[in-house]
Design an enzyme around this catalytic site. Structure first.
Site, mmCIF file in Angstrom:
data_model
loop_
_atom_site.group_PDB
_atom_site.id
_atom_site.type_symbol
_atom_site.label_atom_id
_atom_site.label_comp_id
_atom_site.label_asym_id
_atom_site.label_seq_id
_atom_site.Cartn_x
_atom_site.Cartn_y
_atom_site.Cartn_z
ATOM 1 N N GLU A 92 3.602 6.040 -2.348
ATOM 2 C CA GLU A 92 4.790 6.882 -2.495
ATOM 3 C C GLU A 92 5.213 6.974 -3.959
ATOM 4 O O GLU A 92 5.635 8.038 -4.428
ATOM 5 C CB GLU A 92 5.936 6.333 -1.649
ATOM 6 C CG GLU A 92 5.680 6.313 -0.137
ATOM 7 C CD GLU A 92 5.613 7.698 0.490
ATOM 8 O OE1 GLU A 92 6.120 8.661 -0.132
ATOM 9 O OE2 GLU A 92 5.057 7.823 1.596
ATOM 10 N N SER A 142 0.814 -1.218 0.000
ATOM 11 C CA SER A 142 0.000 0.000 0.000
ATOM 12 C C SER A 142 0.845 1.265 0.000
ATOM 13 O O SER A 142 0.657 2.163 -0.835
ATOM 14 C CB SER A 142 -0.938 -0.002 1.216
ATOM 15 O OG SER A 142 -0.199 0.035 2.430
ATOM 16 N N ASP A 143 1.797 1.375 0.936
ATOM 17 C CA ASP A 143 2.546 2.630 1.024
ATOM 18 C C ASP A 143 3.560 2.769 -0.106
ATOM 19 O O ASP A 143 3.854 3.885 -0.539
ATOM 20 C CB ASP A 143 3.216 2.795 2.391
ATOM 21 C CG ASP A 143 4.054 1.613 2.807
ATOM 22 O OD1 ASP A 143 4.084 0.604 2.102
ATOM 23 O OD2 ASP A 143 4.683 1.696 3.893
ATOM 24 N N CYS A 144 4.088 1.656 -0.612
ATOM 25 C CA CYS A 144 4.986 1.736 -1.770
ATOM 26 C C CYS A 144 4.228 2.250 -2.991
ATOM 27 O O CYS A 144 4.739 3.083 -3.758
ATOM 28 C CB CYS A 144 5.597 0.366 -2.057
ATOM 29 S SG CYS A 144 6.646 -0.262 -0.728
#
Length: 762
Positions: free
Chosen positions: A486, A481-483
């Site tokens: 970003e 999710s955060d990759c």
């Protein structure tokens, strides 16, 4: 001398993007000049001499080679100008230019920043055991590989003879027994090693009760090797895989990293697989145990665990369940006709593992899981093409530094690049580094996952991945999710920065695909986990069998992941205001409420993937600020700023220990030492929250500290571990020591110095 190869393929390998991001090492006796070889030897000796004071390597071998390829002279000596320095926009620009020149010089030709990713100290040993059991050790690892792995294991040994769970940890039975075993499998004798290392290790093991005291993960590996008995392992029944998907304990509903270890372990347990009983294995039975092997009470041994290893003790319910399965369930499940269930379960597990191998190009989700899956693949068919593809991917996990060669837990190529771009864009001199940004842009574009897992992937317990980004390379195929957030954010930022860099623009549909992934990963409580949605209930943690880690059963939600998604969607909404507007608005509202509810009474947020409260609080402030909150209108942000300011040290920095993650209470580093990355995170958080307008003095002090730590070549020193994993597993992100000081000083120059505020000297 060792040579780092970037984006190179080989026999039995497949790739969907020409192996972009792949990092492998090969030994070439003709590579490097005499001076370069002497420099490497000097770095090794220096590390060995100071290993108990500075536990981490600085990636000198890789960085030296990359700098040379990019025409940069890498002077390892620090030079310090003792004259007073006036901190103004011009001088900070020069400091940033020096830092960015160095950082650009260690960028690989495919656009990413190669580096080590140290984690648990037992990971190398498990890979050695698999290679030994499958009789692949000599064909996979050369004598030079074995020499460097032994160097690494000896360098990581503690003074008391044991090995910690990680490089900064006190000695544990898990790492000590497995690393001792690995050294023996690599050819070391019982009295080998510098300063009687093997003898000290064996003494530590015996003094702490022998190898029967090893946690369950170690019990599994020693049983596979034939150094322990499967009757000394608490049941890991593969029949759980036959349960309907709605049952909470169905393994497919567990957190992905644990699931991909539990399922192959259940296969090994169900098979009761034991490798060849060689003379060395027979000797290890005597070396590792304090009682004669044939007299060990294995039924009792399955409950034993050294106190040094226990972080998450078994619950009474778990103990009762294990006793019932051991005494009644396992005997029943191994007898005809009920044994048919085991046969069916093992067949389904094997098919599941084959699916995962193929969809991750045999990289798997991590090193620990790869070792297990590779062994299961060999058991199914020892001479299969699939096993050959597994062996070909072992090199992807091997990394060499001045401390030796180890098996990395994984690599973080995409993650580092996404942060690096944001750090460079924060600088007023970013225009000077267009080529660096262009290469990074192209890398991120090539690293997007272009397809979902094959077939009916939901039946294989996989989430949609098309349009997402993973932590490492696209071939691995696991979206995060955060990759994803970003990476999406970087594309949106670069589109604002320069049309030249975006000349080979991302198709809008690919950005939409990324948004689809992000929206699909939001949980009902508004928060975001890592790889998937939460599929089971928090109470499932009472069945955590690992002893060494916490919060491993369930895909929990994190402030960091939630914040990254909020920031990305808020930026996306600015450029594409009509695309799925209502869903994005609702998603951001839910995420905002989740972060606000997660705040601690002291104003902090607990960070689960970095250390720790500094990291979590920075992410929270960034996320809330992205949706319009500020110091003036948000109680949460005001409390967070107060928290951070109370933790600033006298020297102007922040320095948080990995013990914060373990104890869930803010803990300073020993002797109130500052950490350059913690300091940068705190600066970024305070600047985002408007500290400049209120009182810039704390920022001046912090900037002064960061500037004073810069080395003569533009690098910054490697310090203590700054990443975190499951509360008891610190990680070391090598690129963070460059990325975050650059980012913080870039924002400091833009927000503080150009406001013509107070300018300190030193």
């Amino acid at each position: 001398m060792w040579r780092l190869k970037i984006a190179k393929g080989g026999p039995w390998l497949k790739s969907g993007n020409s192996h972009i991001g792949r990092e492998t090492w090969e030994f070439d006796q003709d590579f490097g000049s005499k001076e370069e070889r002497e420099a490497v030897d000097s770095a090794r000796e220096e590390f060995k001499k100071n290993r108990f004071q500075m536990r981490h390597s600085s990636d000198i071998l890789a960085r030296t080679q990359l700098a040379k390829e990019n025409g940069f002279s890498l002077d390892l000596q620090r030079t310090k100008d003792e004259s007073p320095l006036v901190i103004n926009s011009s001088t900070v620009s020069e400091i940033l230019r020096k830092a960015l020149n160095y950082f650009s010089a260690i960028q690989a030709h495919d656009g990413h920043w190669p580096g080590d990713f140290p984690g648990p100290l037992f990971t190398t040993a498990t890979m050695i055991i698999v290679l030994y059991v499958t009789e692949s050790l000599s064909s996979t690892l050369s004598s030079e590989h074995c020499k460097e792995i032994c160097r690494y294991l000896y360098n990581r040994q503690n003074m008391d003879g044991g090995w910690g769970l990680h490089t900064e940890g006190e000695s544990s039975m898990l790492s000590t027994a497995l690393n001792y075993t690995a050294l023996r499998l690599l050819g070391e004798n019982i009295d080998d090693g510098p300063d009687m290392s093997m003898l000290k290790a064996r003494k530590w093991i015996h003094d702490h009760g022998g190898a029967t005291m090893i946690p369950i993960l170690g019990k599994v590996w020693l049983s596979v090797l034939g150094v322990s008995e499967w009757s000394g392992v608490n049941p890991i029944p593969p029949e759980l895989f036959l349960l309907p998907s709605w049952v909470p304990i169905q393994p497919g509903r567990l957190w992905s990293h644990f699931r991909m270890a539990f399922i192959p372990m259940s296969y090994l347990y169900g098979k009761k697989f034991v490798g060849p009983i060689t003379r060395l294995v027979m000797s290890l039975r005597e070396e590792l145990h304090i009682h004669p092997y044939k007299k060990i009470d294995w039924k009792q041994a399955r409950k034993l665990c050294a106190k040094e290893d226990v972080y998450n003790p078994h619950t009474w319910l778990q103990e009762c369940l294990s006793d019932c399965l051991y005494s009644f369930g396992e005997p029943l499940l191994t007898r005809w006709p009920i044994s048919y269930m085991r046969k069916k379960a093992l067949q389904q597990v094997a098919e599941f593992l084959k699916y995962e191998d193929e969809n991750s190009q045999y990289i798997c989700i991590g090193a620990a899981q790869k070792a297990l899956s590779m062994l299961c693949c060999w058991i199914e068919k020892s001479n299969s093409d699939a096993f050959k593809r597994h062996l070909a991917r072992v090199a992807d996990f091997l990394w060499i530094g001045e401390d030796g060669m180890k098996v990395r837990v994984c690599a973080g190529q995409l993650w580092d690049v996404a942060f690096a771009v944001q750090a460079i864009l924060a600088c007023n001199i970013a225009e000077e580094y267009r080529s660096t940004l262009k290469k990074a842009h192209d890398f991120i574009k090539a690293s997007q996952i272009m397809d979902n897992p094959s077939g009916d992937f939901s039946r294989k317990y996989r989430h949609i991945s098309k349009g997402g980004w993973g932590f490492q390379v696209a071939d691995q195929g696991w979206q995060v999710s955060d990759c994803t957030a970003e990476a999406l954010m970087v594309f949106l930022m670069l589109s604002k920065f320069s049309s030249d860099i975006e000349s080979d623009q991302m198709e809008t549909c690919r950005l939409y695909d990324a948004v689809n992934v992000l929206l699909s990963l939001q949980n009902p409580n508004g928060g975001y986990g890592t790889w998937e949605l939460a599929r089971t209930y928090p109470w499932m943690e009472i069945f955590n069998m690992t002893e060494i880690y916490a919060d491993i059963m369930v895909e929990h939600q994190y402030v960091e992941c939630t914040s990254s998604v909020m920031q990305a969607l808020a930026l996306f909404r600015e450029k594409y205001p009509c695309h799925r507007k209502d869903e994005i608005d609702q998603c951001i509202r839910g995420a905002t409420e989740f972060i606000e509810k997660l705040q601690n009474d002291d104003g902090s947020w607990f960070g689960s993937w970095g250390i720790c409260f500094t990291y979590g609080t920075w992410f929270a402030i960034e996320g809330l600020s992205a949706v319009g909150q500020s110091y003036g209108n948000s109680t949460c942000i005001r409390k967070a700023c107060k928290f951070l300011l109370t933790k600033q040290l006298k020297n102007g920095g922040w320095g948080e220990s990995h013990l914060s993650s373990r104890t869930k209470a803010y803990t300073n580093l020993d002797r109130d030492k500052s950490h350059i990355v913690n300091t940068a995170w705190a600066m970024l958080a305070l600047m985002k929250a408007g500290q400049v307008e209120r009182d810039p003095t704390p920022l001046h002090k912090a900037a002064r500290l960061i500037i004073s730590m810069q080395l003569g070549n533009g690098d910054f020193p490697q310090e203590e571990m700054i990443g975190s994993f499951l509360k008891n597993g610190p990680l070391c992100y090598m690129a963070y020591r460059n990325i975050f000081p650059i980012w913080a000083l870039g924002e400091y120059q833009r927000l503080v110095l150009q406001c013509d505020l107070q300018r300190p000297t030193f």
